[in-house]
Design a protein around this motif. Structure first.
Motif, mmCIF file in Angstrom:
data_model
loop_
_atom_site.group_PDB
_atom_site.id
_atom_site.type_symbol
_atom_site.label_atom_id
_atom_site.label_comp_id
_atom_site.label_asym_id
_atom_site.label_seq_id
_atom_site.Cartn_x
_atom_site.Cartn_y
_atom_site.Cartn_z
ATOM 1 N N ALA A 45 10.012 -5.677 -6.787
ATOM 2 C CA ALA A 45 9.044 -4.676 -6.323
ATOM 3 C C ALA A 45 8.791 -3.588 -7.362
ATOM 4 O O ALA A 45 7.714 -3.014 -7.410
ATOM 5 C CB ALA A 45 9.518 -4.048 -5.021
ATOM 6 N N PRO A 115 9.843 -0.707 -2.918
ATOM 7 C CA PRO A 115 8.454 -1.136 -2.788
ATOM 8 C C PRO A 115 7.501 -0.005 -2.395
ATOM 9 O O PRO A 115 6.337 -0.007 -2.795
ATOM 10 C CB PRO A 115 8.479 -2.217 -1.710
ATOM 11 N N GLY A 119 6.171 0.032 -5.906
ATOM 12 C CA GLY A 119 5.146 -0.970 -5.634
ATOM 13 C C GLY A 119 3.856 -0.384 -5.094
ATOM 14 O O GLY A 119 2.772 -0.654 -5.605
#
Length: 176
Positions: A45, A115, A119
């Motif tokens: 991620a 994430p 991300g």
């Protein structure tokens, strides 16, 4: 009678006495594999974010070089898994249920932060997630301490690193 702050003294009453040692080791392996999955998911991620937007982002002066993160997290994930395993092994799943559920909650929040922050580039949401992680981690440490105080200390470096990571998250957010 066992108290919550002392380990069982009757060797026939311990989870280790009820289960073969080989099963105990498989639980440790399982905990390590769960932590490896969290670490691997975080690595996947974060890879595009670390080399992408984060590389160009304004960061606080106390950000370490990127190479520091992998060895630090490796040691922390091993210590976390060993701590959970020791709690499970010394007290069993039933007695340690709350502590182990809290361990799972903090681990899930740990898995969610990367994430969200790297991300999705959601710095504010990342800060919320990491603050929730710290609350869950402190609750985990308290629960572990009630069962076996010295095992709770294995999570101390993780809490220190999470607090440090929070300052980094907040710093990047403030400079954005």
């Amino acid at each position: 009678m066992t108290t919550a702050t002392q380990p069982r003294t009757d060797p026939h009453d311990s989870p280790a006495a009820r289960t073969p040692l080989s099963r105990d080791w498989w639980v440790l392996v399982g905990l390590l594999l769960v932590n490896v999955a969290v670490a691997g998911g975080g690595s996947i991620a974060s890879s595009s974010g670390v080399d992408g937007w984060y590389a160009e982002a304004a960061k606080p002066a106390w950000v370490p070089p990127n190479w520091v993160f992998a060895p630090v997290w490796t040691v922390l994930y091993v210590m976390m898994a060993v701590a959970a395993w020791l709690i499970w092994r010394r007290h069993g799943a039933r007695t340690a249920r709350t502590a182990l559920v809290l361990y799972g909650v903090q681990l899930a929040l740990n898995a969610a932060w990367t994430p969200v922050f790297f991300g999705a580039e959601q710095l504010g949401a990342g800060l919320v997630v990491i603050l929730l992680l710290e609350v869950a981690l402190v609750a985990t440490i308290v629960a572990f301490h009630r069962l076996t105080p010295w095992v709770a200390w294995l999570l101390g470096p993780y809490l220190a690193w999470a607090l440090y990571a929070t300052t980094l998250n907040a710093g990047v957010l403030a400079l954005a």
